[in-house]
Design an enzyme around this catalytic site. Structure first.
Site, PDB file in Angstrom:
ATOM      1  CG  ASP A  32      -1.757   1.223   1.359  1.00 13.48           C
ATOM      2  OD1 ASP A  32      -2.653   1.403   0.525  1.00 13.48           O
ATOM      3  OD2 ASP A  32      -1.519   2.006   2.293  1.00 13.48           O
TER       4      ASP A  32
ATOM      5  CD  GLU B 271      -2.352   2.951  -3.257  1.00 10.85           C
ATOM      6  OE1 GLU B 271      -3.377   3.614  -3.465  1.00 10.85           O
ATOM      7  OE2 GLU B 271      -1.981   2.609  -2.114  1.00 10.85           O
TER       8      GLU B 271
ATOM      9  CD  GLN C 273      -9.541   5.795  -7.362  1.00 14.67           C
ATOM     10  OE1 GLN C 273     -10.194   6.829  -7.275  1.00 14.67           O
ATOM     11  NE2 GLN C 273      -8.224   5.774  -7.190  1.00 14.67           N
TER      12      GLN C 273
ATOM     13  CG  HIS D 203      -7.641   8.790 -12.129  1.00 11.00           C
ATOM     14  ND1 HIS D 203      -8.322   8.032 -11.194  1.00 11.00           N
ATOM     15  CD2 HIS D 203      -6.548   9.290 -11.484  1.00 11.00           C
ATOM     16  CE1 HIS D 203      -7.674   8.087 -10.036  1.00 11.00           C
ATOM     17  NE2 HIS D 203      -6.604   8.842 -10.187  1.00 11.00           N
TER      18      HIS D 203
END
Length: 582
Positions: free
Chosen positions: A263, A298, A390, A322
């Site tokens: 992470d 990430e 998200q 995105h």
């Protein structure tokens, strides 16, 4: 030498409790600021010996299942590297030896280019919210075509509910999910069905409740630098590096995992000549695992550096998400602003090179982000249309299908699952789930109030949300986040679509990918909201037509199609894919 001794020697653990064999365990704790440290066990305290490096150690008679802890300058605390807890994060630790498991089924792992990842949160994945309940659903996921599950963090945090990113005991599976043995059973069940198991781990911070290292090992942190979650961890210290590297090896070795997702590595700042993440990757490779082990990051910086080392397989590609999200929803706030300017153009870049932002100037962004990454293999990017981040970091936890034209969501679903990148689905996405996935936690008192008020402030400028931002501490918020309660007809339609796409991927696309790349991708814009893509491989080409709001300016020439949604020549939302053989 006994098997226990062999395991203890091989692990090289300095933190926590490790069996040495003959009924003895070795206990280790780094507390360089402490004046005294003792092992507490069975109501008695035994002084531990301090080494010059600040590690306190002791070898003592003990047995699995016993409660223990460390008494540090008179205060009894749990082991920060506890493998199991007797209760919450403030109580006694329990001696556990996950390495003693005898696996009932063999497992040779899977190659990375075969990965179709399914991100899941154990607590909401089933009504029971346990490892045992999740295990019962593994075969169904495998039958659908999923080849890897990615489990959101399980390191124990305070309370029963949470996403897992506020853990304070990163070696101990969260007890609300089950025991260490239950987690191992889940892993074995998934692998018996042919799926890899990847665990999301958090090495950039600790949660706000129960992180006692701050008190007795302040040297663990760099108080001069802060992250969004508090004081930064000081990775220049050998003991600190050991805590996390040992954790990575522990999960891979003792739980037979196939990989780890690290992470927010952009918050793992290490000025050392040899970066801790490089050392971690090297130590994983040096273990000589008899199966492929895959490390994923990430990294919001869009840096290819770790993938360039060959130690890391891929990174989450938020750029792709995105571009898809803004193309379908038209949203343009916050980090979506640069992508909302020309989302179809950005999709062309993402499908060609992987990342969109590679250090070039961008509309709506004051600073440049990223470096060129087009040299990386397409499998170096984990693409997704939805993730826990998200979806869950929206005020109301909205899934994409509730924000956009469902026809467009189907098209991007097909695009995700058939492009030669690594696709990842968020639990429920495979059946067109519409239920939200909200941010939830289980704090008490002042921390609960601060979390609730902080969540309200975060979205105060989004007037349409008003006072509707759900209370993250309310159990109802957690319960509303469970998937699989939608319309059966819609779920059946989506499940069939997912199955057909993944069947095509396994039968035609993955063999192409395995044959080797034969040149750069050729992706062109064919209309204001349409594109065409071709990825060449030694065995053949993967050719895709995508309409996300309008058909191409010039209809494509008719050709055989392996799968299609609508008619790409005339429909505003359409998709087709052809895999040609040389």
């Amino acid at each position: 030498m006994t098997e226990d001794t062999k395991r203890a020697t091989a692990s090289g653990n300095r933190w926590g409790a490790t069996p040495e064999g003959g009924g003895r365990w070795r206990f280790g704790l780094w507390a360089p600021s402490a004046k005294t440290v003792a092992l507490w066990r069975d109501g008695a305290e035994t002084p531990m010996q301090r080494g010059d490096d600040g590690f306190w150690s002791l070898s003592a008679k003990a047995e699995a299942g016993q409660e223990y802890g460390f008494v540090i300058d008179g205060e009894r605390r749990p082991d920060p590297a506890a493998r199991h807890q007797s209760g919450d994060v403030h109580g006694a630790s329990v001696l556990a030896d996950p390495a003693a498991r005898r696996w009932g089924t063999p497992w040779e792992g899977r190659a990375w280019d075969e990965a179709v990842i399914y991100e899941m949160h154990v607590g909401t994945f089933t009504p029971e919210g346990t490892f045992k309940a999740a295990a019962k659903k593994m075969q169904a996921l495998a039958d659908l075509g999923i080849t890897a599950i990615e489990i959101m963090p399980v390191g124990q945090w305070q309370g029963a509910r949470g996403w897992g990113y506020d853990g304070v005991l990163p070696y101990a599976p969260h007890p609300a999910y089950g025991t260490p043995e239950d987690m191992q059973d889940l892993v074995e069940t998934a692998q018996a069905a042919g799926m890899m198991v990847i665990l999301d781990v958090v090495y950039n911070h600790f949660g706000p409740d129960g992180a006692y290292l701050h008190a007795y090992a302040p040297e663990f942190f760099d108080e001069a630098r802060h992250t969004p979650w508090g004081a930064a961890i000081d990775f220049t210290k050998p003991a600190v590096r050991a805590f996390f590297i040992e954790n990575a090896l522990y999960w891979l070795r003792d739980y037979r995992l196939d990989g780890l997702r690290l992470d927010a590595v952009h918050q793992i700042v290490d000025p050392s000549p040899h970066h801790v993440l490089v050392e971690l990757g090297e130590r994983v490779r040096a273990q000589g695992f008899e199966r492929p082990v895959h490390l994923i990051t990430e990294d919001e910086r869009n840096e290819p550096e770790l993938r360039d080392t060959g130690l890391y397989a891929a990174s989450w590609n938020d750029d792709y998400h995105h571009a898809v999200h803004t193309a379908l929803t038209g949203e343009n706030e916050g980090y979506y602003a640069p992508f909302a300017h020309d989302p179809i153009g950005d999709l062309v870049l993402a499908l060609t090179r992987g990342h969109v932002e590679e250090g070039q100037p961008r509309h709506g962004r004051d600073t440049r982000r990223g470096r060129p990454a087009g040299h990386l293999p397409w499998t170096g990017f984990v693409n997704s249309n939805q993730t826990h981040d998200q979806v869950g970091n929206r005020a109301l936890g909205d899934r994409l299908i509730t924000l956009a034209d469902p026809r467009g969501v189907e098209v991007t679903h097909a695009m995700l699952l058939t492009a030669p990148f690594i696709p990842m689905l968020f639990m429920g996405e495979e059946v067109g789930e519409t239920a939200p996935f909200l941010f939830f936690c289980d704090h008490d008192g002042e921390l609960a109030r601060l979390t609730r008020e902080g969540r309200q402030r975060e979205f105060k400028d989004f007037l349409s949300f008003g006072d509707e931002v759900p209370d993250p501490n309310a159990k109802e918020t957690f319960e509303r986040s469970r998937p699989f309660g939608g319309d059966p007809e819609r779920m059946a339609h989506w499940r069939d679509l997912t199955r057909r796409l993944l069947s095509l991927r396994a039968a035609r696309i993955v063999p192409c990918m395995k044959s080797g790349r034969a040149g750069p991708a050729r992706v062109t814009r064919t209309g204001p909201r349409a594109l065409s893509a071709c990825w060449p491989f030694a065995e053949g080409n993967i050719v895709m037509q995508v309409n996300l709001g309008s058909p191409p300016d010039t209809p494509p020439a008719p050709e055989p199609q392996d799968i299609a949604i609508g008619d790409p020549a005339i429909d505003p939302f359409a998709f087709s894919l052809t895999v040609s053989s040389h």
